[in-house]
Write an enzyme that holds these catalytic residues in place. Structure first.
Site, PDB file in Angstrom:
ATOM      1  NE  ARG A 176      -1.803   1.971   3.402  1.00 30.94           N
ATOM      2  CZ  ARG A 176      -1.634   1.902   4.715  1.00 30.94           C
ATOM      3  NH1 ARG A 176      -2.232   0.963   5.418  1.00 30.94           N
ATOM      4  NH2 ARG A 176      -0.854   2.764   5.345  1.00 30.94           N
TER       5      ARG A 176
ATOM      6  CG  HIS B 151      -6.157   2.539   6.315  1.00 22.20           C
ATOM      7  ND1 HIS B 151      -6.342   1.252   5.862  1.00 22.20           N
ATOM      8  CD2 HIS B 151      -7.317   2.888   6.940  1.00 22.20           C
ATOM      9  CE1 HIS B 151      -7.561   0.839   6.214  1.00 22.20           C
ATOM     10  NE2 HIS B 151      -8.165   1.809   6.858  1.00 22.20           N
TER      11      HIS B 151
ATOM     12  CE1 TYR C  16       1.288   2.892   8.603  1.00 21.72           C
ATOM     13  CE2 TYR C  16      -0.010   4.504   9.824  1.00 21.72           C
ATOM     14  CZ  TYR C  16       0.194   3.755   8.682  1.00 21.72           C
ATOM     15  OH  TYR C  16      -0.685   3.847   7.628  1.00 21.72           O
TER      16      TYR C  16
HETATM   17  C1  LIG Z   1     -14.637  -5.733  11.962  1.00 25.25           C
HETATM   18  C2  LIG Z   1     -13.818  -4.504  11.725  1.00 25.25           C
HETATM   19  N1  LIG Z   1     -12.898  -4.109  12.634  1.00 25.25           N
HETATM   20  C3  LIG Z   1     -12.178  -2.993  12.445  1.00 25.25           C
HETATM   21  C4  LIG Z   1     -12.344  -2.228  11.325  1.00 25.25           C
HETATM   22  C5  LIG Z   1     -11.544  -0.938  11.130  1.00 25.25           C
HETATM   23  N2  LIG Z   1     -10.581  -1.115  10.029  1.00 25.25           N
HETATM   24  C6  LIG Z   1     -10.870  -0.685   8.793  1.00 25.25           C
HETATM   25  S1  LIG Z   1      -9.717  -1.112   7.694  1.00 25.25           S
HETATM   26  C7  LIG Z   1      -8.740  -1.834   8.864  1.00 25.25           C
HETATM   27  C8  LIG Z   1      -7.449  -2.483   8.452  1.00 25.25           C
HETATM   28  C9  LIG Z   1      -7.678  -3.559   7.449  1.00 25.25           C
HETATM   29  O1  LIG Z   1      -6.465  -4.008   6.931  1.00 25.25           O
HETATM   30  P1  LIG Z   1      -6.392  -5.055   5.755  1.00 25.25           P
HETATM   31  O2  LIG Z   1      -7.379  -6.135   5.958  1.00 25.25           O
HETATM   32  O3  LIG Z   1      -4.985  -5.445   5.608  1.00 25.25           O
HETATM   33  O4  LIG Z   1      -6.904  -4.249   4.478  1.00 25.25           O
HETATM   34  P2  LIG Z   1      -6.274  -2.947   3.839  1.00 25.25           P
HETATM   35  O5  LIG Z   1      -6.912  -1.776   4.524  1.00 25.25           O
HETATM   36  O6  LIG Z   1      -4.808  -3.012   4.020  1.00 25.25           O
HETATM   37  O7  LIG Z   1      -6.682  -2.984   2.405  1.00 25.25           O
HETATM   38  C10 LIG Z   1      -9.355  -1.741  10.109  1.00 25.25           C
HETATM   39  C11 LIG Z   1      -8.764  -2.227  11.356  1.00 25.25           C
HETATM   40  C12 LIG Z   1     -13.327  -2.665  10.402  1.00 25.25           C
HETATM   41  N3  LIG Z   1     -13.578  -1.996   9.275  1.00 25.25           N
HETATM   42  N4  LIG Z   1     -14.021  -3.810  10.601  1.00 25.25           N
END
Ligand SMILES: Cc1ncc(C[n+]2csc(CCOP(=O)(O)OP(=O)(O)O)c2C)c(N)n1
Ligand SMILES: [Mg+2]
Lengths: 321, 372
Positions: free
Chosen positions: B268, B272, B281
């Site tokens: 990425r 985010h 970070y």
């Molecule tokens: C059940 C849940 N917990 C927490 C979140 C908050 N949240 C949104 S994106 C994220 C990180 C997700 O990371 P990843 O699965 O690696 O996907 P990326 O964002 O890197 O595409 C978090 C913790 C959420 N959307 N859903």
């Protein structure tokens, strides 16, 4: 016919009527579920329509959602009330919202069957009444039968609904018998039913407490109090016109359920009756329920659960206003 | 993160644009061999298009036109490559960052912008696009995908040999989402019911501020193995590897091979979301390391070596600028729907509380007079 058998017959009929109806959950196939509600269905409809799942409630509801997207009408069984929580996320954030999220492109004809309530001397997590969590959630429909005839028809109508329906099955009444009319549905799915006419106090109940409420009304009559008993049948939506008509007639309302009273179905109903029937009321709406504690160990449940005496105590308090 | 060279990873196109097929990946190489020049150009065009779109969407967010933007910058190879490998009957269950996959199946980019502006929660027709709604609750959509795939299996639409009828499902999720119980349950259900599904994990190495090392002890492509779902790692910044892997395993799923997991190792490059501050970070040097492995320049080098001329790349650039101008104009023109619309689809059939509250709102608004 007993309630469990009526549910079974209703499921069987729904599965015969519509090949898209599936029945799945933990131990529902050969065993017929721990309460035998699905007994015989696996034999009649085979592995592709009645199947056991891994013990993963979120997986059960989450895959039911996907199957509904594929045009199926999944009926799922959650083995006991206390085990619905692993699926809480899928039910509240997905199942309940997908029609709205998709602006109507997706319908969610998923049925979740949950045996609920206490009175069977079980260990922890097998006796709970979690209905308020779900009744609070927009997008879900919630019904609960109190007798075999309603059980037979409600399960079929729940399956026909394009919206998700949770059917809370009063597990301690599973073996309670009563007549079932196999030809005519008694009334619309989401209507309340007047179970016993009375003039002094309206007693509202649903699911397992309807039987208890009728006992209380009988005892009340012996003491010269005329108690009107209404079975809510549907917890979302609630048939308020029927409730208000009775409240306006008697001017006194007592509501009973097994669930703790704090922020419960009776909290909402008391508020609505107060708002809509204020000038007819002779007394505040009084409530009888479980205490606001975790469900107690089995040896204490008889004392914990509302019974006819606890209901009559509230009726007396209402009459004293 | 420092690259982990001990894990086998299929890479067909090296970061310097050199193409080569290691012997053990020969069957994937054959898939690439069958691609015509037009298809290769389409991969490039859409990677560049979605990159340009992302940049514009970030700008629109900065200008207050969007509530939030979730950029996919750096992940275009994984998204365009896998997206084009999905067949015309297949269903796609995305997470919330798969804008690249969306354009490979004709989803209107404005639908996504509407959602991020805050005028709806999605609202495209998932049956028509076969691209299901974005899912913000991590992992939740993966179970829907498995359920859908179970339904496909029950319908007898797997392994019949009829290519016009058979279909499979692909579900996207991130490295962070693999920790969710729903993902584990999905792998289990898919294996138990032999569902025709490919799990496509975009390991972009970050879940907001948590590096992937903090959430798994084994490479993610192995996550399915204990459940009975085999897997492989591909270079997620290699559009050809992503295409070939997805194509082969979607084809196999459609033919009845059961579930498969593809881990696309990508990065990425951006934040985010527009609300994030990655400087808190991670080191800029890490980002630089991965920028040198960007999927787009690598593929450009490859195409130029194939003899694709300058004019093509110039056209693509111009088309990108036109797209940006177009979505900018359309975003500014978006209107906010009336509040009463929230009542429309809570239920498919009438519900008295909804009827009553809608009526109340109408009466209230009328009593307050018009605010227009
Ligand atoms: C059940 C849940 N917990 C927490 C979140 C908050 N949240 C949104 S994106 C994220 C990180 C997700 O990371 P990843 O699965 O690696 O996907 P990326 O964002 O890197 O595409 C978090 C913790 C959420 N959307 N859903
Ligand atoms: Mg990630």
């Amino acid at each position: 016919m007993a309630i469990a058998k009526a549910l079974n017959a209703g499921l069987q009929k729904a599965m015969q009527d519509d090949p898209k109806v599936l029945m799945f959950g933990e131990d529902v196939a050969q065993l017929g579920g721990v309460f035998r509600v699905t007994e015989g269905l696996h034999k009649e409809f085979g592995d592709s329509r009645v199947f056991n799942t891994p013990i993963a409630e979120s997986g059960i509801v989450g895959t039911a959602i996907g199957l509904a997207m594929r045009g199926y009408r999944p009926v799922t069984e959650i083995q006991f009330d206390g085990f619905v929580f692993p699926a809480f996320n899928q039910i509240t954030t997905q199942l309940a919202k997908l029609t709205s999220r998709s602006e109507g492109f997706l319908q969610m004809p998923v049925v979740i069957r949950i045996p609920y309530g206490g009175g069977i001397g079980a260990v922890e997590h097998h006796s709970e009444s979690p209905e308020a969590y779900f009744a609070h959630t927009p997008g879900l429909r919630i019904v609960t039968p109190s007798n075999p005839n309603d059980a037979y028809w409600m399960i079929q109508e729940a399956i026909k609904s394009p919206d998700p329906v949770i059917i809370f099955e009063p597990k301690r009444r599973y073996w309670q018998k009563g007549p079932v009319n196999l030809d005519i549905a008694p009334m619309p799915l989401h209507s309340a039913r007047l179970m016993r006419e009375g003039t002094d106090v309206t007693l509202l109940a649903y699911g397992p407490m309807v039987t208890t409420a009728l006992q209380a009304a009988e005892l009340g009559a012996e003491e010269g109090i005329s108690i009107e008993v209404i079975d809510l049948r549907s917890l979302s939506p609630i048939d308020y016109p029927t409730l208000f008509a009775s409240a306006n007639k008697t001017g006194r309302v007592v509501m009973v359920h097994e669930a703790p009273t704090n922020v419960s179905l009776s909290s909402e109903i008391a508020a609505r009756i107060t708002e809509n029937c204020f000038y007819s009321l002779e007394a505040p709406v009084l409530r009888v329920g479980g205490f606001d504690t975790p469900y107690p160990p089995a040896k204490l449940e008889e004392a914990y659960l509302p019974d006819a005496d606890r209901i009559l105590e509230a009726v007396d308090r209402s009459m004293a206003y | 993160m420092t690259p982990d060279n001990s894990t086998p990873m299929m890479q067909l196109l090296a970061p310097d644009g050199t193409y080569g097929v290691p012997a053990q990946y020969a069957k994937y190489g054959e898939i690439i061999d069958s691609l015509g020049e037009d298809q290769l150009k389409t991969f490039y065009r859409d990677m560049a298009r979605i990159r340009r779109f992302d940049i514009e969407a970030i700008a629109l967010q900065r200008q207050g036109q969007l509530g939030l933007w979730v950029p996919a910058i750096g992940q275009e190879g994984a998204q365009i490559g896998s997206g084009y490998a999905v067949g015309p009957n297949d269903h796609i269950f995305p997470s919330y960052r798969e804008h690249g996959v969306a354009i490979t199946h004709g989803v209107e980019l404005m639908s996504i912008l509407k959602m991020m502006r805050g005028v709806n929660h999605g609202g495209w027709n998932p049956e028509e696009t076969r691209y299901h709604l974005y899912s913000i609750v991590l992992g939740a959509q993966v179970l829907h995908a498995v359920g859908y795939a179970m339904g496909v299996k029950f319908d007898g639409r797997v392994g019949t040999g009829d290519k016009d009828s058979d279909l499979a499902v692909i579900s996207y999720f991130g490295d962070g989402a693999t920790a969710e119980g729903d993902v584990s349950e999905s792998l289990l259900f898919a294996a138990v019911y032999e569902a025709p599904i490919v799990f496509f994990v975009q390991n972009n190495q970050w879940a907001i501020s948590s590096p992937v090392e903090q959430v798994t002890k084994v490479p993610l492509y192995m996550r399915g193995s204990g459940f009975g779902v085999p897997g492989m790692r591909v270079d997620g910044n290699d559009v050809l590897a992503c295409y070939a892997a997805t194509k082969l395993h979607m084809d196999e799923a459609r033919e009845g091979a059961g579930p498969y997991l593809i881990e696309a190792l990508t990065y990425r490059i951006g934040a985010h979301t527009t609300s994030d501050d990655p400087s808190k970070y991670r080191d800029e040097s890490e980002v630089e390391y991965w920028k040198a492995r960007d999927p787009i320049p690598r593929f450009e080098t490859f195409l130029r070596r194939q003899g694709i001329e300058d004019s093509f790349f110039e056209d693509v650039k111009q088309a990108g600028d036109e797209l940006a101008a177009d979505i900018r104009e359309q975003t500014f023109a978006l209107t906010t729907p009336p509040l009463e619309n929230i009542f429309d689809f809570v239920y498919s059939e009438s519900h008295p509380d909804i009827v009553q509250q809608r009526a109340w709102l109408k009466a209230y608004e009328e009593s307050m007079g018009s605010h227009e």
